[in-house]
Design a protein around this motif. Structure first.
Motif, short mmCIF file in Angstrom:
data_model
loop_
_atom_site.label_atom_id
_atom_site.label_comp_id
_atom_site.label_asym_id
_atom_site.label_seq_id
_atom_site.Cartn_x
_atom_site.Cartn_y
_atom_site.Cartn_z
N SER A 13 5.50 7.47 3.75
CA SER A 13 4.22 7.81 4.38
C SER A 13 3.12 7.83 3.33
N GLU A 34 0.95 10.16 3.13
CA GLU A 34 0.88 11.54 2.63
C GLU A 34 1.84 11.76 1.46
N ALA A 39 3.95 2.55 6.94
CA ALA A 39 3.21 3.72 6.46
C ALA A 39 1.72 3.56 6.75
N ALA A 41 1.03 4.03 10.51
CA ALA A 41 1.22 5.39 11.00
C ALA A 41 0.15 6.36 10.51
N TYR A 42 -0.60 5.99 9.48
CA TYR A 42 -1.56 6.92 8.88
C TYR A 42 -2.75 7.13 9.80
#
Length: 274
Positions: free
Chosen positions: A71, A73, A190, A193-194
């Motif tokens: 991810s 994050e 990733a 999905a962010y």
């Protein structure tokens, strides 16, 4: 040079200069499926200007160990740990594509570590076409073909480039071919999905330079301009006719913009350029 984070080796290009902890730090973050070599020109030139450069291979990329992180994050917290491991107070973080999302999220989660941002080929959100995700999940060469072709402006895709004799489309393909199985898919997933880009941009407490391609098919110019509109202290450098792979396609223009962005390191950062 190599650093160790979470008991895993991390490779970082320094632009050919010895690591000097007294110099201001610039962290260079590559895009999906790529590695530190996209910064070949910029890392050397910035190092010659008295800056400490870490052009990193993200986990699972290039010569850095471990699986790719899942991810944006996680990658942001990893970047913060890298800055701390380098012994820097604050750094300029420059990112390309996926690297810009990591840079934004790092500044949102760890503002005390970030003096400024340089965002190259960027947008607040980076949705990924289902066909590209499926091809990357299958380690199908079609994924490399799509990213390579969509990533370049029209002139570069046909063969035009700053270095005579080099085929830019072939070079882009070879760069992506070096990634291990599953790496490109992990990165694209990733990005897709962010969802915190707009919020991170609005919360920025540091200056940001956005370097945008006028013919970018992956993060279109309008998307980059919209992101800039969310940032309190934003400066746009728009490169007419350029595509998404700007560090390769327009290396001198990117270097000039990065040099300007690095001025943040001498103002209020507790560091000087020496």
């Amino acid at each position: 040079m190599k650093l160790t984070l979470d008991r895993r080796a991390v490779f970082a290009g320094t632009g050919g200069y010895a690591h000097d902890a007294a110099q201001p730090l610039v962290v260079l973050l590559h895009g999906a499926g790529m590695d530190h070599t996209i910064w070949a020109l910029q890392s050397r030139a910035l190092a010659r200007r008295g800056l400490r450069v870490l052009a990193v291979d993200l986990p699972g990329h290039g010569a850095s160990e471990g699986p790719p992180l899942g991810s944006i994050e996680e990658l942001a917290d990893w970047t913060a740990a890298l800055i701390r491991a380098a012994g820097a107070g604050r750094a300029l973080i420059a990112g390309h594509s996926m690297g810009t999302l990591i840079a934004l999220e790092t500044a949102a989660r760890h503002p005390e570590l970030v003096a400024g941002l340089a965002l190259i080929g960027t947008a607040a959100a980076m949705p990924v076409h289902a066909d590209l995700l499926a091809a990357a999940a299958a380690n199908d060469d079609a994924a490399i073909a799509m990213v390579s072709l969509w990533g370049l402006g029209a002139t570069a895709a046909l063969g035009g480039g700053p270095a005579p004799g080099l085929w830019m489309l072939g070079g882009a393909r070879r760069l992506l071919e070096r990634a291990g199985p599953g790496v490109l898919h992990a990165d694209l997933a990733a990005c897709a999905a962010y969802a915190n880009g707009a919020e991170a941009a609005a919360a920025l407490r540091c200056p940001a330079t956005l370097i945008l391609g006028g013919r970018d098919q992956m993060t279109p110019l309008k998307a980059g301009q919209a992101l800039a509109g969310l940032i309190a202290d934003a400066h746009i450098v728009a490169l007419e006719g350029a595509g998404h792979l700007l560090t390769i396609e327009r290396p001198d223009d990117v270097l000039a913009a990065l040099t300007g962005a690095a001025s943040c390191l001498a103002v209020g950062s507790g560091q000087t350029s020496g």
